[in-house]
Motif scaffolding. Structure first.
Motif, PDB file in Angstrom:
ATOM      1  N   TRP A   7       0.875  -1.164   0.000  1.00 49.97           N
ATOM      2  CA  TRP A   7       0.000   0.000   0.000  1.00 49.97           C
ATOM      3  C   TRP A   7       0.915   1.217   0.000  1.00 49.97           C
ATOM      4  CZ3 TRP A   7      -4.637  -0.073  -1.647  1.00 49.97           C
ATOM      5  CH2 TRP A   7      -5.558   0.949  -1.373  1.00 49.97           C
ATOM      6  N   PRO A   8       0.536   2.324  -0.656  1.00 55.36           N
ATOM      7  CA  PRO A   8       1.468   3.438  -0.848  1.00 55.36           C
ATOM      8  C   PRO A   8       1.692   4.277   0.406  1.00 55.36           C
ATOM      9  CG  PRO A   8      -0.636   3.972  -1.832  1.00 55.36           C
ATOM     10  CD  PRO A   8      -0.735   2.541  -1.390  1.00 55.36           C
ATOM     11  N   THR A   9       2.316   3.675   1.389  1.00 54.29           N
ATOM     12  CA  THR A   9       2.761   4.353   2.600  1.00 54.29           C
ATOM     13  C   THR A   9       4.284   4.477   2.531  1.00 54.29           C
ATOM     14  OG1 THR A   9       3.157   2.322   3.842  1.00 54.29           O
ATOM     15  CG2 THR A   9       0.886   3.175   3.838  1.00 54.29           C
ATOM     16  N   PRO A  10       4.913   5.206   3.465  1.00 52.24           N
ATOM     17  CA  PRO A  10       6.374   5.262   3.433  1.00 52.24           C
ATOM     18  C   PRO A  10       7.033   3.884   3.432  1.00 52.24           C
ATOM     19  CG  PRO A  10       5.555   6.999   4.840  1.00 52.24           C
ATOM     20  CD  PRO A  10       4.355   6.182   4.437  1.00 52.24           C
ATOM     21  N   ASN A  11       6.541   2.968   4.246  1.00 50.40           N
ATOM     22  CA  ASN A  11       7.147   1.637   4.263  1.00 50.40           C
ATOM     23  C   ASN A  11       6.928   0.900   2.946  1.00 50.40           C
ATOM     24  OD1 ASN A  11       8.271   1.817   6.810  1.00 50.40           O
ATOM     25  ND2 ASN A  11       6.466   1.008   7.839  1.00 50.40           N
ATOM     26  N   GLY A  12       5.773   1.103   2.329  1.00 52.38           N
ATOM     27  CA  GLY A  12       5.536   0.501   1.024  1.00 52.38           C
ATOM     28  C   GLY A  12       6.441   1.073  -0.046  1.00 52.38           C
ATOM     29  N   HIS A  13       6.645   2.395   0.006  1.00 51.22           N
ATOM     30  CA  HIS A  13       7.487   3.046  -0.999  1.00 51.22           C
ATOM     31  C   HIS A  13       8.934   2.572  -0.934  1.00 51.22           C
ATOM     32  CE1 HIS A  13       4.297   5.512  -2.334  1.00 51.22           C
ATOM     33  NE2 HIS A  13       4.317   6.399  -1.369  1.00 51.22           N
ATOM     34  N   LYS A  14       9.407   2.205   0.233  1.00 52.19           N
ATOM     35  CA  LYS A  14      10.783   1.704   0.336  1.00 52.19           C
ATOM     36  C   LYS A  14      11.027   0.574  -0.666  1.00 52.19           C
ATOM     37  CE  LYS A  14      11.009   2.080   5.408  1.00 52.19           C
ATOM     38  NZ  LYS A  14      11.175   1.265   6.631  1.00 52.19           N
ATOM     39  N   ILE A  15      10.063  -0.327  -0.731  1.00 52.12           N
ATOM     40  CA  ILE A  15      10.263  -1.536  -1.523  1.00 52.12           C
ATOM     41  C   ILE A  15      10.102  -1.252  -3.012  1.00 52.12           C
ATOM     42  CG2 ILE A  15       9.673  -3.965  -1.765  1.00 52.12           C
ATOM     43  CD1 ILE A  15      10.713  -2.981   1.045  1.00 52.12           C
ATOM     44  N   THR A  16       9.118  -0.457  -3.387  1.00 50.93           N
ATOM     45  CA  THR A  16       8.971  -0.138  -4.810  1.00 50.93           C
ATOM     46  C   THR A  16      10.176   0.662  -5.305  1.00 50.93           C
ATOM     47  OG1 THR A  16       7.477   1.652  -4.101  1.00 50.93           O
ATOM     48  CG2 THR A  16       6.469  -0.321  -5.042  1.00 50.93           C
ATOM     49  N   ILE A  17      10.742   1.505  -4.455  1.00 51.35           N
ATOM     50  CA  ILE A  17      11.955   2.224  -4.860  1.00 51.35           C
ATOM     51  C   ILE A  17      13.075   1.234  -5.171  1.00 51.35           C
ATOM     52  CG2 ILE A  17      13.824   3.706  -4.024  1.00 51.35           C
ATOM     53  CD1 ILE A  17      11.681   5.378  -2.589  1.00 51.35           C
ATOM     54  N   PHE A  18      13.297   0.273  -4.281  1.00 53.15           N
ATOM     55  CA  PHE A  18      14.358  -0.702  -4.551  1.00 53.15           C
ATOM     56  C   PHE A  18      14.071  -1.469  -5.835  1.00 53.15           C
ATOM     57  CE2 PHE A  18      16.616  -4.592  -4.704  1.00 53.15           C
ATOM     58  CZ  PHE A  18      17.831  -4.352  -4.076  1.00 53.15           C
ATOM     59  N   LEU A  19      12.869  -1.953  -5.996  1.00 54.32           N
ATOM     60  CA  LEU A  19      12.543  -2.766  -7.164  1.00 54.32           C
ATOM     61  C   LEU A  19      12.742  -1.991  -8.451  1.00 54.32           C
ATOM     62  CD1 LEU A  19       9.372  -4.523  -5.721  1.00 54.32           C
ATOM     63  CD2 LEU A  19      11.590  -5.601  -6.171  1.00 54.32           C
ATOM     64  N   GLU A  20      12.364  -0.720  -8.437  1.00 53.18           N
ATOM     65  CA  GLU A  20      12.566   0.107  -9.630  1.00 53.18           C
ATOM     66  C   GLU A  20      14.044   0.401  -9.849  1.00 53.18           C
ATOM     67  OE1 GLU A  20      10.585   1.043 -11.995  1.00 53.18           O
ATOM     68  OE2 GLU A  20       8.750   0.216 -11.129  1.00 53.18           O
ATOM     69  N   GLU A  21      14.768   0.701  -8.784  1.00 55.37           N
ATOM     70  CA  GLU A  21      16.194   0.978  -8.915  1.00 55.37           C
ATOM     71  C   GLU A  21      16.946  -0.245  -9.445  1.00 55.37           C
ATOM     72  OE1 GLU A  21      17.713   3.743  -8.705  1.00 55.37           O
ATOM     73  OE2 GLU A  21      16.959   5.029  -7.094  1.00 55.37           O
ATOM     74  N   ALA A  22      16.550  -1.421  -8.983  1.00 52.49           N
ATOM     75  CA  ALA A  22      17.253  -2.651  -9.360  1.00 52.49           C
ATOM     76  C   ALA A  22      16.760  -3.235 -10.677  1.00 52.49           C
ATOM     77  CB  ALA A  22      17.101  -3.690  -8.248  1.00 52.49           C
ATOM     78  N   TYR A 166      14.367   7.876   3.008  1.00 50.24           N
ATOM     79  CA  TYR A 166      13.776   8.924   2.181  1.00 50.24           C
ATOM     80  C   TYR A 166      12.250   8.992   2.289  1.00 50.24           C
ATOM     81  CZ  TYR A 166      12.184  11.486  -1.930  1.00 50.24           C
ATOM     82  OH  TYR A 166      11.524  12.360  -2.757  1.00 50.24           O
ATOM     83  N   PRO A 167      11.513   7.879   2.163  1.00 45.55           N
ATOM     84  CA  PRO A 167      10.051   7.999   2.210  1.00 45.55           C
ATOM     85  C   PRO A 167       9.510   8.561   3.522  1.00 45.55           C
ATOM     86  CG  PRO A 167      10.694   5.893   1.252  1.00 45.55           C
ATOM     87  CD  PRO A 167      11.928   6.496   1.856  1.00 45.55           C
ATOM     88  N   TRP A 168      10.286   8.428   4.581  1.00 44.69           N
ATOM     89  CA  TRP A 168       9.842   8.966   5.868  1.00 44.69           C
ATOM     90  C   TRP A 168      10.184  10.448   6.027  1.00 44.69           C
ATOM     91  CZ3 TRP A 168       6.266   7.229   8.901  1.00 44.69           C
ATOM     92  CH2 TRP A 168       5.933   5.874   8.860  1.00 44.69           C
ATOM     93  N   VAL A 169      10.991  10.990   5.118  1.00 44.75           N
ATOM     94  CA  VAL A 169      11.260  12.425   5.119  1.00 44.75           C
ATOM     95  C   VAL A 169      10.316  13.157   4.171  1.00 44.75           C
ATOM     96  CG1 VAL A 169      13.031  14.201   4.745  1.00 44.75           C
ATOM     97  CG2 VAL A 169      13.668  12.016   5.754  1.00 44.75           C
ATOM     98  N   VAL A 170       9.782  12.448   3.186  1.00 45.17           N
ATOM     99  CA  VAL A 170       8.876  13.078   2.208  1.00 45.17           C
ATOM    100  C   VAL A 170       7.749  13.869   2.891  1.00 45.17           C
ATOM    101  CG1 VAL A 170       7.175  12.619   0.392  1.00 45.17           C
ATOM    102  CG2 VAL A 170       9.404  11.484   0.326  1.00 45.17           C
ATOM    103  N   PRO A 171       7.093  13.333   3.924  1.00 50.12           N
ATOM    104  CA  PRO A 171       6.003  14.104   4.552  1.00 50.12           C
ATOM    105  C   PRO A 171       6.487  15.054   5.657  1.00 50.12           C
ATOM    106  CG  PRO A 171       5.742  11.700   4.847  1.00 50.12           C
ATOM    107  CD  PRO A 171       7.156  11.981   4.490  1.00 50.12           C
TER     108      PRO A 171
END
Length: 230
Positions: A7-22, A166-171
């Motif tokens: 779900w698009p929360t900070p913890n969720g964004h952590k993983i999609t960031i890695f998957l996209e980066e990799a 990073y996702p926890w600094v966004v807000p």
């Protein structure tokens, strides 16, 4: 293939960031935490703490049966080790990344979450709670700012420690923080924000996810006891 329960929360964004980066192939399985999807038996089977994100790796490195992982920090570490990306192979470099990853998991994330809860979601304004966690987030931003004074990223090179934080600094605004007070942190923040993979992740977030939380959703998220996972 990585099956991502998200779900698009900070913890969720952590993983999609890695998957996209990799550049890893993945499928997203939405876990609507406001509706209580996190309590469904099939999700609890892979995430017994009834929290997203969680993953199932259908092609683990050992060639065996699928591997499931819950807890965002554990998922980042698992994916980094699977791919050999965003974590150093040498002992000292690895320690640097791991301690800042755990710093986020034990400090920046929980304290930011509490600051947001008392400032935005609590049914009554409790000045002590708001002040307590707002100050702690401010302290943690100060820790990051000092750390980043002489290096581009938290552990030197861009790593899973940065993806976690990073996702926890966004807000930051909802935590009553001003990045102009933290110039090194702000430089780091803008550099990560500009990364194509990160921009892609945030551009994909449906604006409807940012709507105010209903009382029913608050009850689901904030009214949990042991019975919730019984």
């Amino acid at each position: 293939m990585i099956e991502l329960y998200h779900w698009p929360t900070p913890n969720g964004h952590k993983i999609t960031i890695f998957l996209e980066e990799a550049g890893l192939a993945y499928n997203i399985h939405p876990v609507d935490i406001g509706k209580g999807d996190q309590f469904k038996p099939d999700f609890l089977a892979i995430s017994p703490n009834n929290r997203m994100p969680a993953i199932i790796d259908t092609a683990p490195a050992d060639g065996g049966k699928p591997v499931s992982v819950f807890e965002s920090g554990a998922i980042l570490l698992y994916l980094a080790e699977k791919t050999g990306l965003f974590i150093p192979k040498d002992l000292r470099g690895r320690v640097e990344v791991l301690q800042w990853l755990f710093w986020q998991m034990g400090g920046l994330g929980p304290m930011s979450g509490q600051a947001g809860h008392f400032a935005i979601y609590a049914p009554e304004k409790i000045p002590y709670g708001i002040e307590r966690y707002t100050k702690e987030v401010n302290r943690l931003y100060g820790v990051m700012n000092k750390r980043l004074a002489d290096r581009p990223y938290l552990a030197g090179d861009y790593s899973i420690a940065d993806m976690a934080s990073y996702p926890w600094v966004v807000p930051y605004e909802r935590y009553s923080q001003d990045l102009n007070d933290f110039p090194h942190l702000k430089r780091w923040f803008e550099a990560i924000k500009a990364r194509p993979a990160v921009a892609k992740v945030y551009a994909a977030v449906n604006p409807s996810y940012q709507k105010p939380m209903t009382d029913a959703e608050k009850k689901v998220l904030f009214g949990q006891t042991a019975k919730s996972v019984a």
